[in-house]
Enzyme design. Sequence first.
Site, short mmCIF file in Angstrom:
data_model
loop_
_atom_site.label_atom_id
_atom_site.label_comp_id
_atom_site.label_asym_id
_atom_site.label_seq_id
_atom_site.Cartn_x
_atom_site.Cartn_y
_atom_site.Cartn_z
N HIS A 241 -24.85 -20.32 -8.85
CA HIS A 241 -24.04 -19.17 -8.42
C HIS A 241 -24.72 -18.44 -7.27
O HIS A 241 -24.50 -17.24 -7.06
CB HIS A 241 -23.81 -18.20 -9.59
CG HIS A 241 -23.27 -18.87 -10.82
ND1 HIS A 241 -21.96 -19.22 -10.97
CD2 HIS A 241 -23.91 -19.29 -11.95
CE1 HIS A 241 -21.79 -19.81 -12.15
NE2 HIS A 241 -22.96 -19.87 -12.75
N SER A 365 -26.68 -22.47 21.64
CA SER A 365 -25.71 -21.40 21.86
C SER A 365 -25.67 -21.10 23.34
O SER A 365 -26.68 -21.15 24.03
CB SER A 365 -26.12 -20.14 21.09
OG SER A 365 -25.38 -19.01 21.52
#
Length: 525
Positions: A241, A365
């Site tokens: 989780h 980028s």
Amino acid sequence: MSSSIALLGPCGLVARSSNSAVPRALQIDRGGQRLRMPPAIAAARLDISETSAIGTNFPEALSSFVSPSEGLELTELTAISPLDGRYANKVKFLRTIFSEYALIRYRVIVEVQWLLKLSQIPELKEVPPFTDNARSFLLGVLADFNVNDGAAVKNFERVTNHDVKAIEYFLKGRIKDHPELSKVLEFIHFGCTSEDINNLAYALMLLNGREHLLKKMDEVISAIRSLAHKHANVPMLSRTHGQPASPSTIGKEMANFCYRMELQRNQVASVSIKGKMAGAVGNYNAHCFTYPEIKWEAVAESFVTSLGVDFNPYTTQIEPHDCIAELFDAVRRFGNILEDFDRDMWAYISLGYFKQKVVPGEVGSSTMPHKVNPIDFENSEGNLGLAKSWLSHLGSKLQVSRMQRDLTDSTVLRQIGQVLALCVLSYDSTLRGINKLEVDEAATRRDLDATWEVLAEPIQMMMRRYGIEKPYEKLKEFTRGAAVTKESMREFIETLDLPEAAKERLRLLTPHTYCGKAAELASNV
């Protein structure tokens, strides 16, 4: 006299006078509202079409840029599909298996082999056994078949508007001058419906294509297995989780994927590819009426299996494609697991467990120079999504055909190459991503050092063993939502009414050593 130039901008169309080298502030027509563009921005705009008025509508300006009636010559730059464009170099080896040319070649193989089979039936007097010369000639047609022959077939198809009939005419043209074979011209395609040829052509295509797919799957599995073995003993914090959980090792987490993928890979390999040769509706109607003394079902089975395809005795006009659905479902499941792997690797890179080797010259980028992005795993995930949706559609569509057949399967089958090329593209992307990985053990150690609360599990299990009441509840009160350190955990251990030997084992336990059989499992995969 001045003229106006229409320009495409982000807000709509702009226009300027051609008399000025550097445009003044320009007007933009957006939804009927006139806006002004600053001169500095206007100067950077690219002229793409001449127009006589400001505010010419968008479609007209676009149509003057590229005329649909002209089109573009097909190249890797102009291809509509990125598989034939941007990614062409990565998947072009599949063209010999899945292209239109390849499909034509497989059809020719089936037609020629069927004619050879007919010559081996004693009861079929009109097609006597071929001499070695005739057999060699026919096999030479197959061996020498090339792209020019494929183009010749397409020329016949332009007249017939029927792709399989074009194969028949092409072959008649090739053998009509052979003194022996010219006598059996009309036995080319004897008793066949187009789908007798097509289903076996696609079966051969899938058998060939599956070999390459399995090879790529094996490469992926081998690369992940290498990670499992290499990092079998590197402890890491698990996350269930998204939250800290009992530790594992990096190698064990890789082994999980390796084992799962191998199971599905074997499912892909084990699917029986089936074929038929039973005529217009699967009952050998024409065969039995013309030559009732011949056991046509036995002939068909012998022929189909001679091609390396398993025989399906119960069909309509088409082989029902259940085997293709089964194959594609197994490929899709392999892709599901690989997508799961891609996402986990993306997460582990984000956590810092893996560093990525920097490729010289590569840009992460356009604005952030420091970026080294997990692009290979992302590309793999994206293409797997496309592949899985197509595999799912093909698997469900191909099993459905109205009554004895409709044509919907035909156009869908032509997409097989696209689908499996996307799979190969994804597998290769994952492999590139794996090859750039380096484990950062310092990062995994930091995570483990900061999460001593994960030892709540073994402590409460020891408490259960020695009869201490409410062990789970006591550990929950001590650890849940609290900052647990090495020192506080040791202090808690000292409060427990446990045998000294058990306490000593707990004192020596750390998040780094609480990994169970993870290392062994990773090494054994």
